[in-house]
Scaffold this motif. Structure first.
Motif, PDB file in Angstrom:
ATOM      1  N   ALA A 175      13.278  -8.522   9.849  1.00  0.00           N
ATOM      2  CA  ALA A 175      14.241  -7.378   9.765  1.00  0.00           C
ATOM      3  C   ALA A 175      13.156  -6.215  10.183  1.00  0.00           C
ATOM      4  CB  ALA A 175      14.819  -7.175   8.184  1.00  0.00           C
ATOM      5  N   ALA A 176      12.020  -6.250   9.848  1.00  0.00           N
ATOM      6  CA  ALA A 176      11.214  -5.066  10.189  1.00  0.00           C
ATOM      7  C   ALA A 176      10.993  -4.913  11.584  1.00  0.00           C
ATOM      8  CB  ALA A 176       9.753  -5.031   9.352  1.00  0.00           C
ATOM      9  N   ALA A 177      10.837  -6.234  12.229  1.00  0.00           N
ATOM     10  CA  ALA A 177      10.628  -6.205  13.749  1.00  0.00           C
ATOM     11  C   ALA A 177      11.986  -5.512  14.452  1.00  0.00           C
ATOM     12  CB  ALA A 177      10.428  -7.674  14.062  1.00  0.00           C
ATOM     13  N   ALA A 178      13.359  -6.099  14.081  1.00  0.00           N
ATOM     14  CA  ALA A 178      14.425  -5.858  14.439  1.00  0.00           C
ATOM     15  C   ALA A 178      14.877  -4.199  14.286  1.00  0.00           C
ATOM     16  CB  ALA A 178      15.635  -6.649  14.157  1.00  0.00           C
ATOM     17  N   ALA A 179      14.505  -3.841  13.147  1.00  0.00           N
ATOM     18  CA  ALA A 179      14.805  -2.512  12.671  1.00  0.00           C
ATOM     19  C   ALA A 179      13.635  -1.595  11.944  1.00  0.00           C
ATOM     20  CB  ALA A 179      16.217  -2.478  11.319  1.00  0.00           C
ATOM     21  N   PRO A 180      12.865  -1.282  12.862  1.00  0.00           N
ATOM     22  CA  PRO A 180      11.756  -0.529  12.493  1.00  0.00           C
ATOM     23  C   PRO A 180      11.990   0.697  11.830  1.00  0.00           C
ATOM     24  CG  PRO A 180      11.339  -1.069  14.770  1.00  0.00           C
ATOM     25  CD  PRO A 180      12.759  -1.423  14.316  1.00  0.00           C
ATOM     26  N   GLY A 181      11.134   0.939  10.353  1.00  0.00           N
ATOM     27  CA  GLY A 181      11.230   2.064   9.723  1.00  0.00           C
ATOM     28  C   GLY A 181      12.170   1.697   8.201  1.00  0.00           C
ATOM     29  N   SER A 182      12.686   0.429   8.360  1.00  0.00           N
ATOM     30  CA  SER A 182      13.432  -0.221   7.405  1.00  0.00           C
ATOM     31  C   SER A 182      12.491  -0.121   5.956  1.00  0.00           C
ATOM     32  CB  SER A 182      14.041  -1.395   7.650  1.00  0.00           C
ATOM     33  OG  SER A 182      14.892  -1.392   8.662  1.00  0.00           O
ATOM     34  N   ARG A 183      13.196   0.266   4.809  1.00  0.00           N
ATOM     35  CA  ARG A 183      12.652  -0.131   3.803  1.00  0.00           C
ATOM     36  C   ARG A 183      13.244  -1.409   2.915  1.00  0.00           C
ATOM     37  NH1 ARG A 183      14.250   5.205   3.884  1.00  0.00           N
ATOM     38  NH2 ARG A 183      16.061   4.914   2.587  1.00  0.00           N
ATOM     39  N   LEU A 184      12.121  -2.405   2.722  1.00  0.00           N
ATOM     40  CA  LEU A 184      12.460  -3.799   2.458  1.00  0.00           C
ATOM     41  C   LEU A 184      11.873  -4.211   1.297  1.00  0.00           C
ATOM     42  CD1 LEU A 184      12.232  -4.798   6.435  1.00  0.00           C
ATOM     43  CD2 LEU A 184      14.503  -4.410   5.030  1.00  0.00           C
ATOM     44  N   THR A 192       6.797  -5.633  -1.116  1.00  0.00           N
ATOM     45  CA  THR A 192       6.803  -3.967  -1.124  1.00  0.00           C
ATOM     46  C   THR A 192       6.707  -3.671   0.502  1.00  0.00           C
ATOM     47  OG1 THR A 192       4.261  -4.156  -1.205  1.00  0.00           O
ATOM     48  CG2 THR A 192       5.306  -3.445  -3.247  1.00  0.00           C
ATOM     49  N   TRP A 193       7.754  -2.846   0.795  1.00  0.00           N
ATOM     50  CA  TRP A 193       7.911  -2.426   2.305  1.00  0.00           C
ATOM     51  C   TRP A 193       8.817  -1.383   2.264  1.00  0.00           C
ATOM     52  CZ3 TRP A 193       5.925  -5.578   6.103  1.00  0.00           C
ATOM     53  CH2 TRP A 193       5.850  -5.449   7.472  1.00  0.00           C
ATOM     54  N   GLY A 194       7.658  -0.185   1.919  1.00  0.00           N
ATOM     55  CA  GLY A 194       8.587   1.089   2.048  1.00  0.00           C
ATOM     56  C   GLY A 194       9.033   1.772   0.616  1.00  0.00           C
ATOM     57  N   ASP A 195       8.727   1.172  -0.517  1.00  0.00           N
ATOM     58  CA  ASP A 195       8.803   1.758  -1.788  1.00  0.00           C
ATOM     59  C   ASP A 195       7.938   1.136  -2.823  1.00  0.00           C
ATOM     60  OD1 ASP A 195      10.160   3.220  -3.834  1.00  0.00           O
ATOM     61  OD2 ASP A 195      12.009   3.142  -3.058  1.00  0.00           O
ATOM     62  N   SER A 196       7.924   1.857  -3.986  1.00  0.00           N
ATOM     63  CA  SER A 196       7.198   1.259  -5.123  1.00  0.00           C
ATOM     64  C   SER A 196       7.356  -0.067  -5.738  1.00  0.00           C
ATOM     65  CB  SER A 196       7.175   2.376  -5.906  1.00  0.00           C
ATOM     66  OG  SER A 196       8.387   2.638  -6.785  1.00  0.00           O
ATOM     67  N   LEU A 197       6.544  -0.673  -6.274  1.00  0.00           N
ATOM     68  CA  LEU A 197       6.642  -1.793  -7.180  1.00  0.00           C
ATOM     69  C   LEU A 197       5.499  -1.842  -7.875  1.00  0.00           C
ATOM     70  CD1 LEU A 197       8.823  -4.347  -7.123  1.00  0.00           C
ATOM     71  CD2 LEU A 197       6.823  -5.580  -5.897  1.00  0.00           C
ATOM     72  N   TRP A 198       5.712  -2.371  -9.269  1.00  0.00           N
ATOM     73  CA  TRP A 198       4.745  -2.671 -10.088  1.00  0.00           C
ATOM     74  C   TRP A 198       4.931  -4.029 -10.756  1.00  0.00           C
ATOM     75  CZ3 TRP A 198       1.511   1.648 -11.899  1.00  0.00           C
ATOM     76  CH2 TRP A 198       1.772   2.707 -11.157  1.00  0.00           C
ATOM     77  N   TYR A 199       3.743  -4.390 -11.486  1.00  0.00           N
ATOM     78  CA  TYR A 199       3.887  -5.345 -12.212  1.00  0.00           C
ATOM     79  C   TYR A 199       3.111  -5.295 -13.766  1.00  0.00           C
ATOM     80  CZ  TYR A 199      -0.801  -7.223 -11.009  1.00  0.00           C
ATOM     81  OH  TYR A 199      -1.972  -7.094 -10.708  1.00  0.00           O
ATOM     82  N   LEU A 200       3.749  -6.323 -14.576  1.00  0.00           N
ATOM     83  CA  LEU A 200       3.140  -6.191 -15.953  1.00  0.00           C
ATOM     84  C   LEU A 200       3.198  -7.635 -16.567  1.00  0.00           C
ATOM     85  CD1 LEU A 200       2.297  -4.660 -18.677  1.00  0.00           C
ATOM     86  CD2 LEU A 200       4.928  -4.948 -19.294  1.00  0.00           C
ATOM     87  N   THR A 201       1.791  -7.793 -16.995  1.00  0.00           N
ATOM     88  CA  THR A 201       1.654  -9.219 -17.365  1.00  0.00           C
ATOM     89  C   THR A 201       0.868  -9.051 -19.153  1.00  0.00           C
ATOM     90  OG1 THR A 201      -1.001  -9.248 -16.839  1.00  0.00           O
ATOM     91  CG2 THR A 201       0.842 -10.187 -15.400  1.00  0.00           C
ATOM     92  N   GLY A 202       1.504 -10.144 -19.810  1.00  0.00           N
ATOM     93  CA  GLY A 202       1.240 -10.161 -21.094  1.00  0.00           C
ATOM     94  C   GLY A 202       1.250 -11.314 -21.879  1.00  0.00           C
ATOM     95  N   PRO A 203       1.006 -11.420 -23.061  1.00  0.00           N
ATOM     96  CA  PRO A 203       0.856 -12.640 -23.798  1.00  0.00           C
ATOM     97  C   PRO A 203       2.420 -13.426 -23.803  1.00  0.00           C
ATOM     98  CG  PRO A 203       1.001 -10.936 -25.346  1.00  0.00           C
ATOM     99  CD  PRO A 203       0.729 -10.303 -24.067  1.00  0.00           C
ATOM    100  N   ASP A 204       3.338 -12.653 -23.582  1.00  0.00           N
ATOM    101  CA  ASP A 204       4.779 -13.199 -23.636  1.00  0.00           C
ATOM    102  C   ASP A 204       5.602 -13.140 -22.334  1.00  0.00           C
ATOM    103  OD1 ASP A 204       4.969 -10.590 -24.070  1.00  0.00           O
ATOM    104  OD2 ASP A 204       6.416 -10.640 -25.576  1.00  0.00           O
ATOM    105  N   ARG A 205       5.138 -12.565 -21.488  1.00  0.00           N
ATOM    106  CA  ARG A 205       6.172 -12.339 -20.173  1.00  0.00           C
ATOM    107  C   ARG A 205       5.213 -11.612 -18.948  1.00  0.00           C
ATOM    108  NH1 ARG A 205       8.896  -7.133 -22.745  1.00  0.00           N
ATOM    109  NH2 ARG A 205       9.315  -8.374 -24.265  1.00  0.00           N
ATOM    110  N   VAL A 206       6.054 -11.887 -18.023  1.00  0.00           N
ATOM    111  CA  VAL A 206       5.668 -11.094 -16.607  1.00  0.00           C
ATOM    112  C   VAL A 206       6.786 -10.377 -16.218  1.00  0.00           C
ATOM    113  CG1 VAL A 206       6.147 -13.179 -15.207  1.00  0.00           C
ATOM    114  CG2 VAL A 206       4.608 -11.382 -14.228  1.00  0.00           C
ATOM    115  N   VAL A 207       6.540  -8.987 -15.836  1.00  0.00           N
ATOM    116  CA  VAL A 207       7.559  -8.136 -15.421  1.00  0.00           C
ATOM    117  C   VAL A 207       7.385  -7.665 -14.137  1.00  0.00           C
ATOM    118  CG1 VAL A 207       8.858  -6.193 -15.925  1.00  0.00           C
ATOM    119  CG2 VAL A 207       8.001  -7.566 -17.648  1.00  0.00           C
TER     120      VAL A 207
END
Length: 250
Positions: free
Chosen positions: A174-183, A197-212
């Motif tokens: 998609a990035a090759a066909a539509a440069p500047g896309s947020r994906l 992550t391609w153009g916007d934020s992303l975070w992760y959280l790990t703990g004893p009971d879950r991954v987010v």
């Protein structure tokens, strides 16, 4: 643009993740902190979750804002799950698809969401869409960039690709066909999570009971980690792996 979140872990009421925290998805619908485009996510929302013993998730989607759906607030108070994916939507363009355009999209055990926008839509992905069988094109849930991206990912999953490569190859195409896309893409089968992550934020959280994995943290827990731009995330309850994504060649 949108905000989205997926988790895998010990069963928890949906509201404990999506509504109750100080900066939960509910608040991100009107006050996102790190969103690259748009300020309000009021064009629909949805959540998909897994019930014990059933690999196919249930979905609840609506065309309006999450803050206006009191039935969802009541449902989220009592429904518990060990895996879920949820999103709030800001439409890229006006459309009449209603809740069909709201993530999560789904098929079999899979739930999918797209945070971003395809530049030059729809013409920019016309050739890419032509690589899909006619049956899959005619099965699109909505006439949106997100729905087409989901069809491209699902085509790869059905062909035997693992979740990470299915997302990574779709993003590069998609990035090759539509440069500047947020994906920023997000995918789960209730056991693992894959995201880009391609153009916007992303975070992760790990703990004893879950991954987010989420567009932005829902609380002030110091264990939240930002994902670098142009990265593939693969995660389960034990491990989180970050793999750089190369930009398509000019």
């Amino acid at each position: 643009m949108c905000r989205h979140i997926a988790f895998v872990g010990e069963p928890v009421a949906l509201g404990e993740l999506l509504l109750r925290p100080g900066h939960a998805l509910l608040r991100q619908s009107w006050e996102p902190r790190t969103q690259a485009s748009g300020v309000v996510n009021a064009d629909g929302f949805g959540v998909g979750w897994y019930a014990e013993g059933d690999p196919v998730p249930a979905r609840y989607r609506r065309a309006g804002p999450i803050w206006g759906d009191l039935s969802f607030a009541d449902l989220a108070r009592v429904v518990r799950s060990g895996a879920a994916l949820a999103a709030v939507r800001s439409a890229t363009l006006p459309g009449a698809d209603g809740e069909a355009a709201a993530a999560p999209f789904g098929s079999g055990p899979w739930l999918f969401s797209h945070n971003g926008a395809v530049a030059g839509w729809p013409g920019s992905l016309a050739a890419t869409a032509g690589t899909l069988p006619a049956e899959e094109l005619l099965s699109l849930e909505a006439r949106t960039d997100s729905a087409l991206l989901w069809a491209l990912v699902l085509h790869r999953l059905r062909a035997g690709d693992a979740p990470g490569p299915a997302l990574a190859d779709t993003v590069r195409e998609a990035a090759a066909a539509a440069p500047g896309s947020r994906l920023n893409l997000l995918l789960t089968d209730g056991v693992t999570i894959a995201a880009t992550t391609w153009g916007d934020s992303l975070w992760y959280l790990t703990g004893p009971d879950r991954v987010v994995v989420a567009s932005e943290p829902y609380d002030a827990d110091p264990r939240w980690r930002a994902v670098p731009e142009h990265t593939l995330v693969t995660a389960d309850r034990v491990d989180v792996t970050l793999t750089p994504l190369k930009e398509p060649s000019a």
